[in-house]
Design a protein around this motif. Structure first.
Motif: not given
Length: 142
Positions: A16-17, A19-24, A110-111
């Motif tokens: 997720c990181v 991709y530029g995010g985190h786990l939800a 889920v990211c």
């Protein structure tokens, strides 16, 4: 991003990181319902029971989200730690949360990604997650 490649919790967070995010993170009932409803569409055809969210505890007492969001909302199905787990998963049967062992179980996940993130993979865009006039994340099915 509803990812249909099973990973242990740490690997899911690292992806997720990347991709530029985190786990939800789930901060309210609206977000919980939104993720649950979209996960039903994305994961139910594969007959899954649970999937990773971004909640974790390091000390068995205080919970945190991997993105640093304050842990102010819960939706436990009974007591956490019933199975010895310290990472949060959401159940597809009812949207409630349970825990699981972070490094022994591979699950879909889920990211949560910032609104302007694009990937080169096949995806379907859903409505942005909005709270009042502020939209903070866009979720997609990968």
């Amino acid at each position: 991003m509803f990812t249909k490649k099973a990973r242990i919790f740490d690997k899911a967070e690292k992806l997720c990181v990347s991709y530029g995010g985190h786990l939800a993170s789930i901060t309210d009932a609206f977000t919980n319902k939104f993720i649950y409803t979209e996960a039903l569409k994305a994961f139910a055809p594969d007959k899954l029971d649970v999937f990773w969210l971004g909640g974790i505890t390091w000390d068995g007492v205080d919970w945190t989200w991997t993105d640093g969001t304050p842990f102010s909302y819960t939706n436990w199905d009974g007591e956490p730690f019933a199975d010895g787990g310290t990472c949060i998963e959401q159940q597809l049967s009812n949207g409630k949360w349970t825990t699981n062992i972070c490094d022994n179980v591979e699950q879909y996940y889920v990211c949560a990604l910032p609104p302007n993130v694009t990937t080169t993979t096949r995806m379907t865009t859903t409505a942005p997650l909005c709270d009042g006039n502020k939209c903070t994340y866009k979720y997609v099915i990968k």
